[in-house]
Design a protein around this motif. Structure first.
Motif, PDB file in Angstrom:
ATOM      1  N   THR A 204     -53.467 -10.619  57.432  1.00  0.00           N
ATOM      2  CA  THR A 204     -52.467 -11.383  56.679  1.00  0.00           C
ATOM      3  C   THR A 204     -52.003 -12.611  57.448  1.00  0.00           C
ATOM      4  OG1 THR A 204     -51.675  -9.459  55.437  1.00  0.00           O
ATOM      5  CG2 THR A 204     -50.161 -11.309  55.667  1.00  0.00           C
ATOM      6  N   ARG A 205     -51.666 -12.422  58.708  1.00  0.00           N
ATOM      7  CA  ARG A 205     -51.159 -13.536  59.509  1.00  0.00           C
ATOM      8  C   ARG A 205     -52.218 -14.614  59.710  1.00  0.00           C
ATOM      9  NH1 ARG A 205     -48.257 -11.925  64.865  1.00  0.00           N
ATOM     10  NH2 ARG A 205     -47.310 -13.958  64.569  1.00  0.00           N
ATOM     11  N   SER A 206     -53.458 -14.197  59.891  1.00  0.00           N
ATOM     12  CA  SER A 206     -54.526 -15.171  60.114  1.00  0.00           C
ATOM     13  C   SER A 206     -54.860 -15.930  58.841  1.00  0.00           C
ATOM     14  CB  SER A 206     -55.772 -14.458  60.645  1.00  0.00           C
ATOM     15  OG  SER A 206     -55.505 -13.804  61.875  1.00  0.00           O
ATOM     16  N   THR A 207     -54.912 -15.219  57.714  1.00  0.00           N
ATOM     17  CA  THR A 207     -55.228 -15.866  56.436  1.00  0.00           C
ATOM     18  C   THR A 207     -54.146 -16.863  56.041  1.00  0.00           C
ATOM     19  OG1 THR A 207     -56.378 -13.858  55.738  1.00  0.00           O
ATOM     20  CG2 THR A 207     -55.813 -15.433  54.017  1.00  0.00           C
ATOM     21  N   MET A 208     -52.901 -16.549  56.361  1.00  0.00           N
ATOM     22  CA  MET A 208     -51.783 -17.407  55.979  1.00  0.00           C
ATOM     23  C   MET A 208     -51.335 -18.328  57.100  1.00  0.00           C
ATOM     24  SD  MET A 208     -49.653 -14.562  53.761  1.00  0.00           S
ATOM     25  CE  MET A 208     -48.577 -15.801  53.023  1.00  0.00           C
ATOM     26  N   MET A 209     -52.118 -18.400  58.153  1.00  0.00           N
ATOM     27  CA  MET A 209     -51.771 -19.245  59.286  1.00  0.00           C
ATOM     28  C   MET A 209     -51.638 -20.706  58.851  1.00  0.00           C
ATOM     29  SD  MET A 209     -53.893 -19.642  62.872  1.00  0.00           S
ATOM     30  CE  MET A 209     -53.799 -17.884  63.229  1.00  0.00           C
ATOM     31  N   GLY A 210     -50.640 -21.373  59.358  1.00  0.00           N
ATOM     32  CA  GLY A 210     -50.378 -22.763  58.987  1.00  0.00           C
ATOM     33  C   GLY A 210     -49.033 -22.887  58.298  1.00  0.00           C
ATOM     34  N   SER A 211     -48.748 -24.048  57.815  1.00  0.00           N
ATOM     35  CA  SER A 211     -47.434 -24.313  57.211  1.00  0.00           C
ATOM     36  C   SER A 211     -47.378 -23.952  55.735  1.00  0.00           C
ATOM     37  CB  SER A 211     -47.067 -25.792  57.374  1.00  0.00           C
ATOM     38  OG  SER A 211     -48.022 -26.609  56.712  1.00  0.00           O
ATOM     39  N   ALA A 212     -48.514 -23.654  55.142  1.00  0.00           N
ATOM     40  CA  ALA A 212     -48.550 -23.473  53.690  1.00  0.00           C
ATOM     41  C   ALA A 212     -47.630 -22.366  53.217  1.00  0.00           C
ATOM     42  CB  ALA A 212     -49.980 -23.175  53.235  1.00  0.00           C
ATOM     43  N   ALA A 213     -47.701 -21.209  53.859  1.00  0.00           N
ATOM     44  CA  ALA A 213     -46.958 -20.060  53.363  1.00  0.00           C
ATOM     45  C   ALA A 213     -45.453 -20.293  53.384  1.00  0.00           C
ATOM     46  CB  ALA A 213     -47.303 -18.818  54.180  1.00  0.00           C
ATOM     47  N   SER A 214     -44.968 -21.095  54.339  1.00  0.00           N
ATOM     48  CA  SER A 214     -43.541 -21.344  54.410  1.00  0.00           C
ATOM     49  C   SER A 214     -43.022 -22.075  53.181  1.00  0.00           C
ATOM     50  CB  SER A 214     -43.210 -22.165  55.670  1.00  0.00           C
ATOM     51  OG  SER A 214     -43.827 -23.439  55.603  1.00  0.00           O
ATOM     52  N   ARG A 215     -43.926 -22.713  52.453  1.00  0.00           N
ATOM     53  CA  ARG A 215     -43.536 -23.482  51.278  1.00  0.00           C
ATOM     54  C   ARG A 215     -43.322 -22.601  50.057  1.00  0.00           C
ATOM     55  NH1 ARG A 215     -44.807 -29.159  51.949  1.00  0.00           N
ATOM     56  NH2 ARG A 215     -45.587 -29.494  54.048  1.00  0.00           N
ATOM     57  N   ILE A 216     -43.737 -21.345  50.130  1.00  0.00           N
ATOM     58  CA  ILE A 216     -43.464 -20.438  49.024  1.00  0.00           C
ATOM     59  C   ILE A 216     -42.461 -19.374  49.445  1.00  0.00           C
ATOM     60  CG2 ILE A 216     -45.660 -20.782  47.852  1.00  0.00           C
ATOM     61  CD1 ILE A 216     -46.674 -18.236  49.126  1.00  0.00           C
ATOM     62  N   GLY A 217     -41.811 -19.620  50.577  1.00  0.00           N
ATOM     63  CA  GLY A 217     -40.693 -18.796  50.974  1.00  0.00           C
ATOM     64  C   GLY A 217     -41.017 -17.396  51.471  1.00  0.00           C
ATOM     65  N   THR A 218     -42.023 -17.249  52.315  1.00  0.00           N
ATOM     66  CA  THR A 218     -42.276 -15.940  52.886  1.00  0.00           C
ATOM     67  C   THR A 218     -41.107 -15.566  53.787  1.00  0.00           C
ATOM     68  OG1 THR A 218     -43.477 -16.929  54.729  1.00  0.00           O
ATOM     69  CG2 THR A 218     -44.776 -16.200  52.848  1.00  0.00           C
ATOM     70  N   SER A 219     -40.834 -14.266  53.837  1.00  0.00           N
ATOM     71  CA  SER A 219     -39.701 -13.790  54.615  1.00  0.00           C
ATOM     72  C   SER A 219     -40.105 -13.297  55.984  1.00  0.00           C
ATOM     73  CB  SER A 219     -38.995 -12.652  53.847  1.00  0.00           C
ATOM     74  OG  SER A 219     -38.502 -13.129  52.612  1.00  0.00           O
ATOM     75  N   PHE A 220     -41.340 -13.532  56.387  1.00  0.00           N
ATOM     76  CA  PHE A 220     -41.781 -13.192  57.741  1.00  0.00           C
ATOM     77  C   PHE A 220     -42.378 -14.445  58.367  1.00  0.00           C
ATOM     78  CE2 PHE A 220     -45.194 -11.989  54.813  1.00  0.00           C
ATOM     79  CZ  PHE A 220     -46.283 -12.673  55.326  1.00  0.00           C
ATOM     80  N   PRO A 221     -42.306 -14.551  59.703  1.00  0.00           N
ATOM     81  CA  PRO A 221     -42.789 -15.761  60.376  1.00  0.00           C
ATOM     82  C   PRO A 221     -44.265 -16.014  60.113  1.00  0.00           C
ATOM     83  CG  PRO A 221     -41.497 -14.396  61.868  1.00  0.00           C
ATOM     84  CD  PRO A 221     -41.738 -13.575  60.636  1.00  0.00           C
ATOM     85  N   VAL A 222     -44.577 -17.270  59.853  1.00  0.00           N
ATOM     86  CA  VAL A 222     -45.966 -17.686  59.653  1.00  0.00           C
ATOM     87  C   VAL A 222     -46.373 -18.533  60.846  1.00  0.00           C
ATOM     88  CG1 VAL A 222     -47.544 -18.985  58.194  1.00  0.00           C
ATOM     89  CG2 VAL A 222     -45.717 -17.633  57.158  1.00  0.00           C
ATOM     90  N   ASP A 223     -47.463 -18.156  61.484  1.00  0.00           N
ATOM     91  CA  ASP A 223     -47.875 -18.852  62.700  1.00  0.00           C
ATOM     92  C   ASP A 223     -48.373 -20.254  62.400  1.00  0.00           C
ATOM     93  OD1 ASP A 223     -47.390 -16.621  64.324  1.00  0.00           O
ATOM     94  OD2 ASP A 223     -49.368 -15.794  63.874  1.00  0.00           O
ATOM     95  N   PRO A 224     -48.022 -21.219  63.238  1.00  0.00           N
ATOM     96  CA  PRO A 224     -48.650 -22.544  63.129  1.00  0.00           C
ATOM     97  C   PRO A 224     -50.067 -22.451  63.658  1.00  0.00           C
ATOM     98  CG  PRO A 224     -47.276 -22.454  65.080  1.00  0.00           C
ATOM     99  CD  PRO A 224     -47.047 -21.154  64.346  1.00  0.00           C
ATOM    100  N   VAL A 225     -50.885 -23.437  63.332  1.00  0.00           N
ATOM    101  CA  VAL A 225     -52.261 -23.459  63.834  1.00  0.00           C
ATOM    102  C   VAL A 225     -52.271 -24.193  65.160  1.00  0.00           C
ATOM    103  CG1 VAL A 225     -54.631 -24.179  63.397  1.00  0.00           C
ATOM    104  CG2 VAL A 225     -53.202 -23.390  61.504  1.00  0.00           C
ATOM    105  N   THR A 226     -52.398 -23.443  66.239  1.00  0.00           N
ATOM    106  CA  THR A 226     -52.464 -24.008  67.581  1.00  0.00           C
ATOM    107  C   THR A 226     -53.559 -23.278  68.357  1.00  0.00           C
ATOM    108  OG1 THR A 226     -50.897 -22.434  68.557  1.00  0.00           O
ATOM    109  CG2 THR A 226     -49.963 -24.414  67.516  1.00  0.00           C
ATOM    110  N   PRO A 227     -54.020 -23.837  69.464  1.00  0.00           N
ATOM    111  CA  PRO A 227     -55.008 -23.106  70.268  1.00  0.00           C
ATOM    112  C   PRO A 227     -54.525 -21.714  70.661  1.00  0.00           C
ATOM    113  CG  PRO A 227     -54.919 -25.388  70.976  1.00  0.00           C
ATOM    114  CD  PRO A 227     -53.799 -25.206  69.987  1.00  0.00           C
ATOM    115  N   ALA A 228     -53.219 -21.589  70.964  1.00  0.00           N
ATOM    116  CA  ALA A 228     -52.671 -20.301  71.382  1.00  0.00           C
ATOM    117  C   ALA A 228     -52.723 -19.284  70.245  1.00  0.00           C
ATOM    118  CB  ALA A 228     -51.232 -20.479  71.868  1.00  0.00           C
ATOM    119  N   THR A 229     -52.284 -19.684  69.043  1.00  0.00           N
ATOM    120  CA  THR A 229     -52.283 -18.731  67.923  1.00  0.00           C
ATOM    121  C   THR A 229     -53.703 -18.376  67.494  1.00  0.00           C
ATOM    122  OG1 THR A 229     -52.073 -20.561  66.322  1.00  0.00           O
ATOM    123  CG2 THR A 229     -50.039 -19.492  67.064  1.00  0.00           C
ATOM    124  N   MET A 230     -54.621 -19.324  67.601  1.00  0.00           N
ATOM    125  CA  MET A 230     -56.022 -19.041  67.287  1.00  0.00           C
ATOM    126  C   MET A 230     -56.586 -18.007  68.267  1.00  0.00           C
ATOM    127  SD  MET A 230     -57.245 -20.729  64.608  1.00  0.00           S
ATOM    128  CE  MET A 230     -59.013 -20.765  64.912  1.00  0.00           C
TER     129      MET A 230
END
Length: 259
Positions: A204-230
């Motif tokens: 779930t976290r990997s599929t929704m990684m990036g800023s997109a999910a925050s735009r539909i108001g998810t209630s759990f943290p969505v990881d940004p796409v960075t070398p560390a999160t990858m």
């Protein structure tokens, strides 16, 4: 066969399902998921100023939280189905392939087919965006999230492979995938740390990684796409996959399964 390499094990499993309709599922399933998500967006008023971001958010929302895992569960049941027919199980167990080889080969085959759904998902989303008149191109961060999800499908593939190995009927493992994916999303909503490292949570976290999910108001943290999160996504995916394969192989080796 006992000492076959990983590529050989996977190739053997893929050969068993050659001529089946599983390839049709791999293409149609993500296509339908994208069209469903973006279709609802168009019905509710279009993409507005968010453009590509909203398109990706709506496409990956429900898909990332549950339906991608369900698709992997279907593939796992289809891959294992051949072994539960006639005397194929006895043939498999007497083939000389060790338990780890059986589980690894099946997991890699399921993982490859599951990973292939993501390029289809990506291409469909881009085509839909272009047909909808969105300017430019899908932001690069979402291309990276697709890559992360192609690796993150492996632990779910391993888990669903184990379910389909030990449960002969076709449908129950799929139902288990849906329930576990939904339960993991609920745990993510509760901000429980273990959920982030379970197979379905990693997916779930990997599929929704990036800023997109925050735009539909998810209630759990969505990881940004960075070398560390990858690196975290890929590392936890591989580690959890190896753990599940090891456990399933041990059970398969020690347990007398009647089918």
């Amino acid at each position: 066969m006992k000492h076959a390499n990983l590529a050989g094990l996977m190739a053997c499993e893929l050969a068993k399902i050659k001529g089946s309709r599983i390839g049709i599922f791999v293409v149609l399933y993500p296509l339908i998921m994208v069209l469903t998500g973006t279709g609802m967006t168009l019905i509710s008023g279009g993409f507005g100023t968010d453009g590509w971001h909203l398109l990706w958010a709506r496409a990956t929302g429900f898909y990332g939280m549950a339906m991608y895992a369900v698709g992997i569960a279907v593939i796992a049941s289809l891959v294992w189905r051949v072994e539960h027919k006639g005397g194929n199980w006895n043939a498999l167990m007497s083939s000389g392939t060790p338990a780890w080889g059986v589980m690894t080969g099946k997991t890699l085959a399921i993982g490859l087919l599951s990973a292939l759904m993501q390029p289809v998902f990506l291409i469909t989303a881009i085509l839909v965006g272009k047909l909808a008149g969105l300017p430019g191109m899908l932001p690069l961060e979402y291309w990276w999230s697709v890559l992360a999800s192609m690796i993150a499908c492996l632990p779910v593939a391993a888990a669903q492979s184990a379910f389909s190995c030990f449960i002969r009927p076709f449908a129950p493992p799929i139902a288990m995938g849906l329930v576990l994916a939904g339960a993991n999303t609920f745990l993510l909503l509760l901000h429980l740390t273990p959920a982030y490292f379970l197979p379905y949570g990693i997916l779930t976290r990997s599929t929704m990684m990036g800023s997109a999910a925050s735009r539909i108001g998810t209630s759990f943290p969505v990881d940004p796409v960075t070398p560390a999160t990858m690196c975290i996504s890929i590392g936890t995916s591989i580690g959890m996959t190896l753990i599940i394969i090891a456990i399933a192989s041990l059970i398969l080796e020690k347990r007398d399964i009647h089918v």
